[in-house]
Scaffold this motif. Structure first.
Motif, PDB file in Angstrom:
ATOM      1  N   HIS A   1      56.171   1.501  34.379  1.00  0.00           N
ATOM      2  CA  HIS A   1      57.620   1.572  34.159  1.00  0.00           C
ATOM      3  C   HIS A   1      58.370   1.078  35.407  1.00  0.00           C
TER       4      HIS A   1
ATOM      5  N   CYS B   1      62.813   7.669  31.422  1.00  0.00           N
ATOM      6  CA  CYS B   1      62.079   8.408  30.385  1.00  0.00           C
ATOM      7  C   CYS B   1      61.482   9.674  31.012  1.00  0.00           C
TER       8      CYS B   1
ATOM      9  N   GLU C   1      60.730   2.327  37.225  1.00  0.00           N
ATOM     10  CA  GLU C   1      60.889   3.313  38.301  1.00  0.00           C
ATOM     11  C   GLU C   1      59.598   3.424  39.122  1.00  0.00           C
TER      12      GLU C   1
ATOM     13  N   CYS D   1      58.784   9.102  33.686  1.00  0.00           N
ATOM     14  CA  CYS D   1      59.246   8.687  35.012  1.00  0.00           C
ATOM     15  C   CYS D   1      59.908   9.837  35.756  1.00  0.00           C
TER      16      CYS D   1
HETATM   17 ZN   LIG Z   1      59.791   5.503  32.359  1.00  0.00          ZN
END
Ligand SMILES: [Zn+2]
Length: 317
Positions: free
Chosen positions: A108, A135, A110, A138
């Motif tokens: 992801h 999300c 992040e 993360c």
């Molecule tokens: Zn994420």
């Protein structure tokens, strides 16, 4: 966010920094604090606003053949103690997906920005800007950071349809109330803290030594499966990745994902993953990074065979 080209993304940032930004991104997606200070002076904006404005440029690094959903993230490192500027460096990040592999191998945005900062020697973050709400995965990944309770903020680009604000700024507990993290497992500190595990091999091979160095700086407090990956490209450049474990286990980031992230963010945007050699160094414990590393490598560079090097703890330690 949908796909735009590098030139389209750069055309949207202030004209005064476009040329310099293009030159920097030819090398890597890291902007030094001295450059940032000069840009803020020139543009008359604050660091938060600059980070939000640069997000579309970070998103062009996304490799998303499955979702087509381009996430850009930008991490702000800590100010350097011996520096005259009080900003930290900026580290771009973007999401990555791998065709032919389970979705759980995805990286992801992040994670990417945090990894880019960590592998450049940062020991904590001041802020992380993103163009889509983080999300749950993360939020949990970021909660592992040792400095997460020291004024770390998430800058979230606002959805124009819903808000007049350009972005919102909130601390991580706003996104993750009643969190479970390292302290719940009796751990002091966390991800990104400087460590050296004292692992050794008898190899003198430069790719093995790079992977060993990454393993020595990896974060695996729960299983002690210290692990690092090094990838060599066709120009002889070596990119490393460190295992980053998580108290909740699943948001752990494998050293292969970490190395691919570092390679992605430290070549010119959307460069080929021209991997010629790949090494995994690890201390095998109750778990191993080998199957995952081989699986992801086979998706990207099917002709490259992973070199696996078990490491031992130094007798001096
Ligand atoms: Zn994420």
């Amino acid at each position: 966010m949908t796909h735009v080209t590098l030139e389209q993304a750069i055309a949207k940032v202030p004209l005064a920094i476009q040329s310099e930004l293009r030159t920097i991104l030819d090398q890597h997606a890291v902007i030094d604090s001295s450059v940032i200070t000069s840009w803020l002076d020139r543009l008359g904006i604050d660091i938060d606003t600059l980070m939000i404005e640069l997000l579309p440029v970070a998103a062009i690094y996304a490799r998303v053949p499955i979702s087509n959903f381009y996430v850009g993230a930008i991490a702000l490192g800590k100010p350097k103690s011996n520096s005259e500027v009080d900003s930290g460096n900026l580290y771009f990040g973007a999401n990555m997906e791998f065709v032919g592999q389970a979705l759980s191998f995805s990286v992801h945005g992040e994670q990417s920005a945090t990894t880019n900062a960590w592998l450049h020697g940062e020991t904590g973050l001041q802020a992380l800007a993103i163009n889509a709400a983080p999300c749950g995965y993360c939020r949990q990944f970021l909660y592992e950071m040792a400095t997460v309770n020291q004024d770390f903020v998430i800058l979230l680009k606002a959805n124009k349809a819903q808000s007049e604000q350009t972005y919102t700024s909130n601390i991580l507990p706003y996104f993750l109330p009643e969190a479970f993290g390292p302290a719940d497992l009796g751990l002091k500190g966390g991800l990104m803290e400087t460590v050296f595990h004292g692992l050794e091999t008898c190899s003198t091979d430069d790719v093995v030594l790079a992977a060993l160095s990454a393993a020595n700086q990896s974060y695996a407090p729960y299983t002690k499966n210290f692990a690092g990956v090094a990838l060599k490209d066709s120009h002889g450049n070596i990119f490393t990745g460190r295992y980053a474990e998580n108290a909740a286990y699943n948001p752990s980031m494998s050293p292969m994902e970490s190395a691919l992230t570092y390679m992605n963010m430290n070549k010119s945007p959307q460069s080929l993953f021209d991997i010629c050699d790949a090494v995994l160094v690890e201390v095998e414990t109750t778990i191993s990074q080998r199957p995952v590393t081989e699986a992801v490598l086979s998706s990207i560079s099917p002709r490259v065979v992973l070199r696996y090097v078990p490491a031992t703890l130094s007798s001096n330690k």
